[in-house]
Every structure is written in C-alpha cells, then in structure tokens.
Scaffold this motif. Structure first.
Motif, PDB file in Angstrom:
ATOM      1  N   ASP A 224     -24.636  -9.648 -18.377  1.00 54.03           N
ATOM      2  CA  ASP A 224     -25.628  -8.762 -17.892  1.00 54.03           C
ATOM      3  C   ASP A 224     -26.915  -9.579 -17.708  1.00 54.03           C
ATOM      4  O   ASP A 224     -27.268 -10.616 -18.656  1.00 54.03           O
ATOM      5  CB  ASP A 224     -25.785  -7.488 -18.636  1.00 54.03           C
ATOM      6  CG  ASP A 224     -26.712  -6.422 -17.797  1.00 54.03           C
ATOM      7  OD1 ASP A 224     -26.778  -6.679 -16.589  1.00 54.03           O
ATOM      8  OD2 ASP A 224     -26.770  -5.326 -18.312  1.00 54.03           O
ATOM      9  N   VAL A 225     -27.714  -9.312 -16.858  1.00 52.48           N
ATOM     10  CA  VAL A 225     -29.282 -10.002 -16.582  1.00 52.48           C
ATOM     11  C   VAL A 225     -30.266  -8.865 -17.118  1.00 52.48           C
ATOM     12  O   VAL A 225     -30.159  -7.870 -16.490  1.00 52.48           O
ATOM     13  CB  VAL A 225     -29.285 -10.206 -15.107  1.00 52.48           C
ATOM     14  CG1 VAL A 225     -30.681 -10.967 -14.798  1.00 52.48           C
ATOM     15  CG2 VAL A 225     -28.038 -11.235 -14.621  1.00 52.48           C
ATOM     16  N   LEU A 226     -30.822  -9.641 -17.979  1.00 50.85           N
ATOM     17  CA  LEU A 226     -31.985  -8.631 -18.633  1.00 50.85           C
ATOM     18  C   LEU A 226     -33.302  -9.220 -18.361  1.00 50.85           C
ATOM     19  O   LEU A 226     -33.499 -10.292 -18.369  1.00 50.85           O
ATOM     20  CB  LEU A 226     -31.892  -8.598 -20.167  1.00 50.85           C
ATOM     21  CG  LEU A 226     -30.600  -8.075 -20.838  1.00 50.85           C
ATOM     22  CD1 LEU A 226     -30.867  -8.016 -22.329  1.00 50.85           C
ATOM     23  CD2 LEU A 226     -30.603  -6.402 -20.436  1.00 50.85           C
ATOM     24  N   THR A 227     -34.062  -8.337 -17.633  1.00 54.23           N
ATOM     25  CA  THR A 227     -35.295  -8.739 -17.237  1.00 54.23           C
ATOM     26  C   THR A 227     -36.392  -8.344 -18.493  1.00 54.23           C
ATOM     27  O   THR A 227     -36.261  -7.533 -19.065  1.00 54.23           O
ATOM     28  CB  THR A 227     -35.858  -7.692 -16.138  1.00 54.23           C
ATOM     29  OG1 THR A 227     -35.002  -7.848 -14.996  1.00 54.23           O
ATOM     30  CG2 THR A 227     -37.309  -8.094 -15.832  1.00 54.23           C
ATOM     31  N   ILE A 228     -37.011  -9.511 -19.039  1.00 49.58           N
ATOM     32  CA  ILE A 228     -37.957  -9.351 -19.993  1.00 49.58           C
ATOM     33  C   ILE A 228     -39.412  -9.474 -19.751  1.00 49.58           C
ATOM     34  O   ILE A 228     -39.740 -10.452 -18.749  1.00 49.58           O
ATOM     35  CB  ILE A 228     -37.865 -10.801 -21.116  1.00 49.58           C
ATOM     36  CG1 ILE A 228     -36.356 -10.306 -21.679  1.00 49.58           C
ATOM     37  CG2 ILE A 228     -38.913 -10.618 -22.068  1.00 49.58           C
ATOM     38  CD1 ILE A 228     -35.963 -11.431 -22.511  1.00 49.58           C
ATOM     39  N   GLU A 229     -40.222  -8.468 -20.088  1.00 49.70           N
ATOM     40  CA  GLU A 229     -41.618  -8.282 -19.356  1.00 49.70           C
ATOM     41  C   GLU A 229     -42.646  -8.646 -20.530  1.00 49.70           C
ATOM     42  O   GLU A 229     -42.422  -8.208 -21.678  1.00 49.70           O
ATOM     43  CB  GLU A 229     -41.766  -6.982 -18.896  1.00 49.70           C
ATOM     44  CG  GLU A 229     -40.934  -6.695 -17.723  1.00 49.70           C
ATOM     45  CD  GLU A 229     -41.420  -5.158 -17.161  1.00 49.70           C
ATOM     46  OE1 GLU A 229     -40.601  -4.986 -16.209  1.00 49.70           O
ATOM     47  OE2 GLU A 229     -41.763  -4.336 -17.945  1.00 49.70           O
ATOM     48  N   ALA A 230     -43.696  -9.209 -20.292  1.00 54.32           N
ATOM     49  CA  ALA A 230     -44.573  -9.831 -21.276  1.00 54.32           C
ATOM     50  C   ALA A 230     -46.245  -9.266 -20.446  1.00 54.32           C
ATOM     51  O   ALA A 230     -46.333  -9.600 -19.037  1.00 54.32           O
ATOM     52  CB  ALA A 230     -44.782 -11.173 -21.686  1.00 54.32           C
ATOM     53  N   ILE A 231     -46.839  -8.767 -21.183  1.00 51.90           N
ATOM     54  CA  ILE A 231     -48.287  -8.530 -20.740  1.00 51.90           C
ATOM     55  C   ILE A 231     -49.232  -8.880 -21.917  1.00 51.90           C
ATOM     56  O   ILE A 231     -48.786  -8.816 -23.137  1.00 51.90           O
ATOM     57  CB  ILE A 231     -48.793  -6.888 -20.500  1.00 51.90           C
ATOM     58  CG1 ILE A 231     -48.366  -5.951 -21.651  1.00 51.90           C
ATOM     59  CG2 ILE A 231     -47.622  -6.541 -19.076  1.00 51.90           C
ATOM     60  CD1 ILE A 231     -48.993  -4.704 -21.416  1.00 51.90           C
ATOM     61  N   LYS A 232     -50.496  -9.269 -21.390  1.00 49.95           N
ATOM     62  CA  LYS A 232     -51.539  -9.510 -22.394  1.00 49.95           C
ATOM     63  C   LYS A 232     -52.713  -8.580 -22.580  1.00 49.95           C
ATOM     64  O   LYS A 232     -53.012  -8.083 -21.354  1.00 49.95           O
ATOM     65  CB  LYS A 232     -52.034 -10.995 -22.299  1.00 49.95           C
ATOM     66  CG  LYS A 232     -52.579 -11.258 -20.944  1.00 49.95           C
ATOM     67  CD  LYS A 232     -52.906 -12.619 -20.775  1.00 49.95           C
ATOM     68  CE  LYS A 232     -53.462 -13.125 -19.495  1.00 49.95           C
ATOM     69  NZ  LYS A 232     -53.745 -14.461 -18.963  1.00 49.95           N
ATOM     70  N   ILE A 233     -53.109  -8.162 -23.603  1.00 56.05           N
ATOM     71  CA  ILE A 233     -54.262  -7.221 -23.845  1.00 56.05           C
ATOM     72  C   ILE A 233     -55.182  -7.806 -24.686  1.00 56.05           C
ATOM     73  O   ILE A 233     -55.155  -8.655 -25.800  1.00 56.05           O
ATOM     74  CB  ILE A 233     -53.903  -5.849 -24.379  1.00 56.05           C
ATOM     75  CG1 ILE A 233     -52.524  -5.254 -23.737  1.00 56.05           C
ATOM     76  CG2 ILE A 233     -54.778  -4.787 -24.353  1.00 56.05           C
ATOM     77  CD1 ILE A 233     -51.838  -4.301 -24.312  1.00 56.05           C
ATOM     78  N   LYS A 234     -56.571  -7.777 -24.348  1.00 56.91           N
ATOM     79  CA  LYS A 234     -57.710  -8.270 -25.373  1.00 56.91           C
ATOM     80  C   LYS A 234     -57.501  -7.900 -26.583  1.00 56.91           C
ATOM     81  O   LYS A 234     -57.390  -6.620 -26.935  1.00 56.91           O
ATOM     82  CB  LYS A 234     -58.954  -7.795 -24.738  1.00 56.91           C
ATOM     83  CG  LYS A 234     -59.456  -8.790 -23.554  1.00 56.91           C
ATOM     84  CD  LYS A 234     -60.642  -8.506 -22.848  1.00 56.91           C
ATOM     85  CE  LYS A 234     -61.192  -9.016 -21.653  1.00 56.91           C
ATOM     86  NZ  LYS A 234     -62.400  -8.915 -21.230  1.00 56.91           N
TER      87      LYS A 234
END
Length: 806
Positions: free
Chosen positions: A620-630
């Motif tokens: 399977d193909v898993l999408t990994i998401e990252a965000i940055k917050i102060k």
C-alpha cells in the motif's frame, strides 16, 4: 370436432414430427415440441385455424426434420391447446381425427406438405367379424394376465364394431416397437392387420405367462425368506431369554477376524493394545457403559487404513505439468515445489528412506487469495493421492489434534487420524491450513503437538491419545499455509521451509482472470462461452478499481457477480443471446468502486511524502503529512501509529536536526520565525534555531487504521526535512526503508508488494535501501521495473538528493 369443419382434402397442412410417441387417430395426447420447425408448424396451424399433420420419425433418424427422416403416413388432427413452457419448449394438446398421408412436400420455412386422407379397402364382413372375435378372446386372456389392458378397454373393444378403430386401440395399448407399429398402421387390408395383431397379442400372452410364473416363484421365495427371518428372530429371542445371545459373539468374532487381517500391517504395540481392548470387551457384560466405549474404540481403530498406500509412483514431470496447468505465474514457488519432489523421487528410485533425506515440511506463506491451498490441491492431484484439509484457524484445544482420552464422554480420535480414515490411505497430502492462527489456552498449546507432527524424525511414531498407540505419519506429505509467518512460534517455524507467495501484479491478475477465473465461473453459472464476454479494458478496470486484494479472491467474486446479472438478463429477455460487458456499460453491472490504492498527489507539496507499506492483503502507499506550528520544538504524532513507527519518527526528527546542525540540509532565513526584536534589530538567526522554534505535527491519514512496522524511517526524515526547509517533495517519488541515528538506511521486507503498490499508484521513482537493491531486485516483476525508476540509497544524504523538487 369433425373433418368436415375444414377444407376438403387433399390440402396443404403444416407437419409436426414426433420422436417418441406413435399416435393414432382416436387419441387426444400432449406433445412437447422443442424443434423450431415443429413449433413454427404448430403456431401456423393455430393462427390459421387449420388442421395439423403429425407423423413419427424414422428409427435412427430422431431429431432430424427432413422429409427422408419421417414416415409418410400419420395422423391428421387439430390443436386443442398450446402452452409455452419456461424451458423453451412448447406443449400442445393434439386431437387425432383421421389417418393421413403425405402426397408431396410443399415449400415453406417449416415442414408443409399436401396431405390426403387414407381410405381403407373394402373387406369381407364375415371374415373380419370372425377375426375380431378371435382378437377379443385373446385380449380377454391378456387382460387377465397383464395390467396393461384395463377392464374399460376390454369393454370398449367388446362394444365397438369398427375393425380399424379396434385395431388402433389394441395397437396403442401393446407398446409396440415403432417399426412394427407403423407396419400394422399402414396396412390397408384390415384382415391382414387383424391377423398381425392376433399374432402380436398371442406372443404377449406367452410372455405374460412367463412373467407371471417368475413373479409367483419370486413371491414364494420371498415368503420363504420372511418365514426363515421370523423363525430366526424367534430363536434369537429364545436364546436371549435363556442367556444364550449369540449376536455379541458374532460381533466379537468379526472384530477378531479384522484384527488378524490387519496384523501384518500393525506394530507390535498396536496389535497388543487392540487385542487387549478386544479381550476386555469379550469379558464385559454387554449392557455396561464401558462396553459401549470399547465397541466405539474398536470401530474407530479398525477404520484406520493400516498398510493402505496409493499405488501411483511419484513423478516430478506430472507435478510440474499440473502446477503449470492450474496456476499462472508463481514461478519461484513452483520451482521450489518441483525441487522438493525431485529429491523425494530420486530417494524412491534409489531406495533411500525419507528419514535419511532429512524431509522438509513446506509452508506456503502469503496474503489471502494468492493460491496457497490450490497449490496443495494441484500437488495432490498430480501425485494421485487423496487430499486431507485440516483447518487450524482458532484451534485452541490440543486434544483436537491429539485425540481425546477414552475416559471423556464423546471421546474420539484427533483430526489427523480422522483425516487418514477419511482419505482411506496412510500417505495422503495433508494441508494444515492457517497454521499461523493456532491459539493457546488452558486446554494446552496445539503448536507443541504440531512440533511432533511436522518433525520427520518423530512423526513415524506419532501417538494419538484416543488410539493409545503409535501410528506412522511419515508417509504423508504435510503442507502448511500461513498469512503471517511472524505469528508462528519460532520452534514451529524451525520445522518448516517457507515458500513465499506474493501479491499478483495487475497484468498477472488479468491473465489469471482470462485463463482460469472466467472459464471456471462460466461453468458454475451454467453459461456458455458464446453467451458471455468481457472486454479487456473492462476487465482491467474491474481489477484496478473494483478490487482491493493481493490475490484474486475478490476478483473472482466480482466476475461471479457479472455472470449472475448476465444470467438474469438472458432469462428475462428472450431476444438476447449474448451479454457483452465493456468499459462503457461496466458500471451497470457492478456497484461502487473500491480504489485499491490511492493515486499519488497531482502536484508537489511541502511536508507531504508517499511511503510504501506492507499489509496482510499486499502493498500500500501511505501518505505522510507534516506541518509546523510556532512552538518550542515539540513533536506530536497522530494516525494510530504503533510503537515501532513512533520510534521511527523520533529517530527521523533527531537525524534531521543533525543534518541541519551540520549544514547538510540548507535552511533559508525565511524559514526561521523571527521575534519582533530580531526583526527590528535585523539580527540574523542561526539555521539550527528552526527546529527549536517550531512544533512539528506528523500525521498518517486514515487514523482509524492501525499502522506499524520498521520501514517508515526515510519517509519520516523526508517529511520533517521538507517542512523545516520549506522544500517541495516530488509527488511522483515514493520510498521505503528504516533509518539509524547515524543516518544509515537499513534493509526492509515485503519489497515486491510495496513496489507493486507504487506501480499501481502511479509512482515513477522509488527509493529503496541499497542492500535490497542489490539482493531483491530480481524478484520484482518486469512490468514494475520497466515503469518505475528504482534507486538504491545507503544514507539520508542519498535520499534527500533525490526527493526535493529543484
């Protein structure tokens, strides 16, 4: 209804040919029509309110509707009723009116001819009356001997003076051969016809007398048998009252006879145990509870096929042919199976015992639906041995395998011994299905019993608790199946050699569907090849967009669904004789789509990375998401991650920090949040401050689905590096591999399934560990390698140099 109601003869009439019945003018009979010409002829007669000519087919030419295949003389009559039957036939109720004959054929889409009424010759009334008197007397005699002539018929013959009518009545009741019946029917001279009938009736009388004599003798013999049975039962009852019951002695004698017959094939311990229990049974009172237990024991034991082996010699060529015939692709598993049986065949040819060859137990491991059990079926077919399937899924009680001790109520042998009894052979192919799902409870650990069963050094003396003696399982071929090898206890894994059956590629599924699934399902759904077809494009869409699996089980269900709908359409619409499924009408036959693997994003994004994962139903193909917050450099993880994957994220975070500190990952000043004072005084900030001033949130979508495994390291590194450096990740890149704190990329498993998933998702570049690149690339299907650029990476520097959009 009279002939005078219709046109004068001769006249052109439609013709129906009857293959089974021989009709006479006086008869009202149902006729079933299946030939289209006959149906058209009957329809024409009904629509035009005309008469119908019915004749019989010539013996040996049944089914043909040519004029050469039908008799020239038949019956002219009318159709009283016509009904269509669901199976496609037509039923008519035909009333015969007169004897007719074909003068000459007429043109038409169905059989038509000029028909005239057959006129009877004149006759001598005195001779005919005399012959009819003789015939009546013969009929009376035959009626007294046979049930074919009821009293009503005899009365009708007595009261009727028309000789031709009487001849027709008698002929219809005699059940004559078609040729004899026709010869009498067309005879114009009534005297000769009556003489012929008298001869036939006389012959029937002699035959009926013989049959009656035989029945009398049989009845007498049956009465004698019943009398003897009654007397024997009386004798048994008397003996029972006197304490002299011999039935028990006969049963024990029969047991002893069977034991002696099996003695050459029994071990000494087995013979002693069986004889001991038989002697105990002979000493016991028949009404005691233990007597029933011992009798059940002996009945079970004597059903075990001691000494019975299949006579067919092992042939590797036959095994190879059967595997190729039943399975597409699976080249490496088939090659290993052939090697396994090559050793066994060579040992048989050279007289080497199996123990000395160090027998190996094969275990087919792979996702559901890839053909594990069907491979075992093919092996059993090729070897000519019976197949015994033992389902181990959820098994918790060791006694299910070992057998229950006879002290328990309802005790019986274990599943293995029952399998031998079912197979009626000591060398079947035994499939231990779902060996990875064996449970463990307070009733014991079945895997411990399996250790002995699957050990060639021990299974020649396998002890069943119920039998209480050793039996030889070494001649049986054991094949195990499993979905997840990691769930099998280590000691049990050590007994087996694993043959991996991986996911099928879309191309392989397409070929399997064309060669196996569609022909098999056509047969199951009573459809002919000319009645159902599916285009290649529609089949590929069915594979890509309507199934989610590593094997072909759901694909088979989808194809079966198409055929069920097709069968219904063929029945509901009689004008249709073929159903074709194409790309355009596919959605009318199937329900909603189930996308197997989500396609990669349409454009590059910051902090969004495609990772490759292994699941129980394939890759399977898993999408990994990252965000940055102060924030202050905190790390938050969501997406139902397991402990291993959480550790991978923390390691990846530390690795990226090192890359930033060592300036291997360039951080633009615009990526670093400045305080108001730093902006006012234009103070430059060190790039390493970026990970101290941002909190990171890492998420793997579909949070309800648990995710874990040691192969997400470089994916996490890429996601964190992308979000901190504000660089977009190439949306056509996917990756797999674990990472160490020093940045090295470690090898992973399940590479084939992962790359197949990447291919299905539209990935054009895949990053894999260098060691996997060196040793596992040969296992990858060529269609995957031709469409994806596969790159081996040794450390995170190699990874980051390939993933960012430049």
């Amino acid at each position: 209804m009279q002939l005078s109601d219709y046109d004068d003869f001769p006249v052109i009439l439609p013709i129906v040919v009857e293959d089974e019945l021989f009709l006479y003018p006086f008869m009202i009979s149902p006729i079933f029509l299946s030939d289209q010409k006959d149906i058209d002829a009957a329809t024409d007669a009904m629509e035009n309110n005309s008469l119908l000519f019915v004749t019989s087919s010539v013996p040996g030419k049944e089914g043909s509707r040519d004029f050469d295949a039908m008799y020239r003389v038949g019956v002219v009559g009318s159709i009283m009723r016509k009904v269509h039957i669901p199976d496609g036939r037509v039923k008519i109720l035909f009333q015969g009116l007169a004897r007719g004959q074909i003068i000459e054929p007429a043109e038409g889409e169905f059989n038509r001819a000029v028909i005239d009424i057959v006129k009877q010759d004149g006759y001598d009334q005195l001779k005919v009356d005399a012959l009819m008197g003789v015939l009546r007397d013969k009929i009376k005699i035959l009626s007294s001997l046979s049930s074919h002539f009821p009293a009503d018929l005899v009365r009708t013959i007595e009261e009727n003076d028309e000789p031709n009518r009487i001849a027709d009545l008698v002929s219809s009741m005699l059940k004559l051969d078609k040729e004899v019946a026709y010869a009498l029917y067309i005879e114009p001279d009534i005297e000769k016809r009556l003489l012929g009938l008298i001869d036939v009736v006389t012959s029937e009388i002699e035959s009926a007398k013989v049959q009656r004599e035989i029945r009398t003798k049989v009845h007498t013999k049956i009465e004698q048998t019943n009398k003897e049975y009654f007397l024997k039962e009386q004798l048994k009852e008397i003996q029972h009252e006197l304490g002299m019951d011999t039935q028990r002695e006969e049963e024990i004698a029969a047991f002893r006879e069977k034991v002696e017959a099996l003695k050459p094939h029994l071990t000494e311990d087995a013979y002693k145990e069986i004889s001991k229990q038989l002697d105990r049974l002979a000493r016991m009172h028949p009404d005691s509870a233990d007597a029933n237990v011992l009798q059940s024991y002996l009945e079970w034991v004597l059903e075990v096929p001691f000494g019975k082996l299949t006579k067919k010699n092992l042939s590797v060529k036959e095994v190879a042919n059967e595997l190729d015939k039943d399975h597409y692709s699976l080249e490496k598993p088939k090659e290993r199976i052939i090697e396994f049986f090559s050793v066994r065949e060579l040992a048989e040819l050279r007289g080497v015992k199996q123990k000395e060859t160090g027998g190996v137990i094969l275990c087919f491991a792979g996702p559901p639906g890839v053909g594990k059990t069907s491979l075992a079926n093919s092996i059993a077919t090729a070897l000519g041995r019976p197949l015994v399937r033992i389902a181990l899924g959820g098994l918790e009680d060791v006694n299910e395998l070992r057998g229950h001790r006879r002290t328990y109520v309802g005790a019986m042998p274990g599943r293995l011994v029952q399998g031998l009894i079912e197979a009626k052979s000591m060398d079947p192919v035994i499939v231990l299905d779902e060996i990875d799902k064996v449970g463990r409870s307070m009733r014991g650990d079945p895997t411990a019993a399996l250790l002995e069963i699957l050990d060639p050094e021990q299974n020649s003396k396998y002890r069943d608790y119920y039998l209480n003696f050793n039996i030889d399982l070494s001649k049986a071929i054991f094949i195990a199946t499993a979905n997840d090898v990691g769930r099998i206890p280590a000691p049990l894994r050590d007994r087996m050699e694993f043959i991996g059956l991986n996911s099928y590629t879309p191309k392989e599924k397409f070929e399997i569907a064309k060669r196996y699934l569609i022909p098999q399902e056509l047969k199951k759904h009573a459809l002919k090849r000319r009645e159902f077809s599916i285009s290649d494009k529609a089949l590929k869409i069915l594979i890509d967009e309507y199934t989610r699996e590593a094997g072909v089980r759901n694909l088979r269900r989808r194809i079966a669904g198409l055929m069920r709908k097709s069968a219904r359409m063929l029945l509901e619409d009689s004008t249709k004789d073929h159903i074709t499924i194409t790309k355009k009408n596919l959605e009318h036959f199937v329900d909603k789509k189930v996308f197997e693997i989500s396609l990669v994003d349409k454009k590059p994004q910051v902090g969004v990375v495609s990772g490759l994962a292994w699941t129980a139903v394939g890759g399977d193909v898993l999408t990994i998401e990252a965000i940055k917050i102060k924030g202050k450099g905190m790390l938050q993880l969501t997406g139902s991650l397991g402990d291993v994957m959480k550790e991978s994220v923390r390691i990846a975070h530390s690795v990226v920090k090192i890359l930033i500190d060592e300036k291997k990952l360039k951080i633009s000043p615009s990526c670093i949040p400045h305080t108001a004072k730093e902006r006012e005084e234009r103070i430059s900030v060190d790039p390493s401050e970026v990970y101290k001033r941002y909190d990171l949130h890492i998420h793997v979508p579909e949070g309800a689905t648990p995710k874990d495994g040691p192969s997400a390291g470089i994916t996490m590194v890429t996601a964190i590096a992308s979000i901190l450096s504000n660089q977009k990740v190439d949306n056509r890149v996917a990756m797999t591999g674990e990472v160490t704190l020093t940045g090295k990329v470690l090898p992973i498993g399940g590479l084939k399934e992962k790359l197949i998933a990447a291919y299905k998702a539209g990935v054009t570049k895949a990053l894999i560990p260098q060691k996997n690149y060196e040793r596992d690339l040969d296992d990858i299907p060529s269609e995957v390698k031709n469409n994806i650029k596969i790159i081996g990476v040794s450390n995170v520097d190699d990874v980051l140099s390939e993933v960012f959009v430049k």
